[in-house]
Design an enzyme around this catalytic site. Structure first.
Site, PDB file in Angstrom:
ATOM      1  CG  ASP A 105      -1.762  -1.261   1.334  1.00 32.84           C
ATOM      2  OD1 ASP A 105      -1.993  -1.767   0.311  1.00 32.84           O
ATOM      3  OD2 ASP A 105      -2.070  -1.487   2.641  1.00 32.84           O
TER       4      ASP A 105
HETATM    5  N1  URA Z   1      -1.169  -5.831   4.052  1.00 31.19           N
HETATM    6  C1  URA Z   1      -1.576  -4.634   3.948  1.00 31.19           C
HETATM    7  O1  URA Z   1      -2.451  -4.432   4.534  1.00 31.19           O
HETATM    8  N2  URA Z   1      -0.797  -3.887   3.336  1.00 31.19           N
HETATM    9  C2  URA Z   1       0.072  -4.115   2.593  1.00 31.19           C
HETATM   10  O2  URA Z   1       0.750  -3.214   2.105  1.00 31.19           O
HETATM   11  C3  URA Z   1       0.837  -5.354   2.931  1.00 31.19           C
HETATM   12  C4  URA Z   1       0.056  -6.309   3.561  1.00 31.19           C
END
Ligand code: URA
Length: 245
Positions: A105
């Site tokens: 993310d």
């Molecule tokens: N889980 C998440 O919530 N975000 C990420 O970037 C990777 C795994």
């Protein structure tokens, strides 16, 4: 990105750097239509036309994979319509087009692989290899033991049960706590959704390892090329076909 002409010629498989110097001296190399005799000329093979004996250089795509310590605020795509900073802008590998393997993310930090090796990327992402992703998640409040146990066993998220997770508490502080979370699924925002589901939203998330490959002391925003041993580490603990294909 500019490089010395003899280095670019060597990378194009014309010969060693020393041989390339001989070819430059012999007038066999042209840059943007001009014969070059100067040694060490800085050129950008992506923007300039370089020829050897009248033929344009071509670069055999060397297969490389890098481990980037992604900072928060970078998007894991090759292009962003909103113009946010791209992870690719942090990786300087002249002449190679690397793409991210999976995603993190915007606000997630840590281990992200980029490669130009499509087969390797497929193996890393394929669920059958069950490559473990290790995260450090700082969450609001301190989850109850029963809630953590529910996450370990798997919970229903958007109509599908999560696979069992390994979770242990690393630190507790005023109003928050940091946990190590190991999962082998790559569902979108999975860790954030898991903790939101038990009422403890994630405040900070960092991926610290991919399989047996750890981020170690790689600085935020820095990257390093993986060796064959690193690639083996990636598949450590996975079903054995991960190392063979
Ligand atoms: N889980 C998440 O919530 N975000 C990420 O970037 C990777 C795994």
């Amino acid at each position: 990105m500019k490089e010395r002409l003899q280095k670019v010629l060597a990378r194009a498989g014309i010969g060693s750097r020393r041989a390339a110097e001989g070819y430059i001296a012999a007038g066999r190399v042209m840059v943007d239509g001009c014969r070059v005799s100067q040694m060490g000329l800085q050129v950008d093979p992506e923007c300039q036309r370089i020829t050897f004996d009248g033929r344009p250089l071509s670069f055999p795509e060397e297969k490389i994979t890098v481990l980037l310590n992604k900072p928060a605020g970078y998007v894991t795509t090759m292009h962003d319509p909103q113009g946010r900073p791209l992870v690719g802008s942090l990786v300087k590998e002249p002449g190679l087009r690397l793409f991210p393997v999976g995603r993190l993310d915007l606000e997630t930090e840590g281990a992200l692989l980029l490669t130009n090796d499509g087969d390797l990327a497929n193996r890393i992402l394929h669920p059958r290899y069950e490559i473990k992703r290790t995260y450090q998640a700082t969450v609001k409040g301190v989850p109850a033991a029963a809630a953590l146990q529910a996450l370990r066993q798997g919970i229903e998220l958007e109509g599908r049960r999560t696979w069992p997770a390994q979770i242990r508490t690393l630190r507790r502080r005023e109003g928050e706590c940091t946990l190590e979370v190991i999962i082998h699924e790559g569902r979108k925002r999975q860790v954030r959704k898991m903790f939101a589901a038990i009422g403890h939203p994630v405040l900070r998330l960092k991926r610290v390892a991919y399989g047996g490959l750890r981020l170690g002391d790689l600085a935020s925003g820095a990257h390093r090329r993986l060796t064959a041993a690193d690639i083996r580490r990636l598949f450590q603990g996975s079903p054995p076909q991960g190392q063979q294909e």
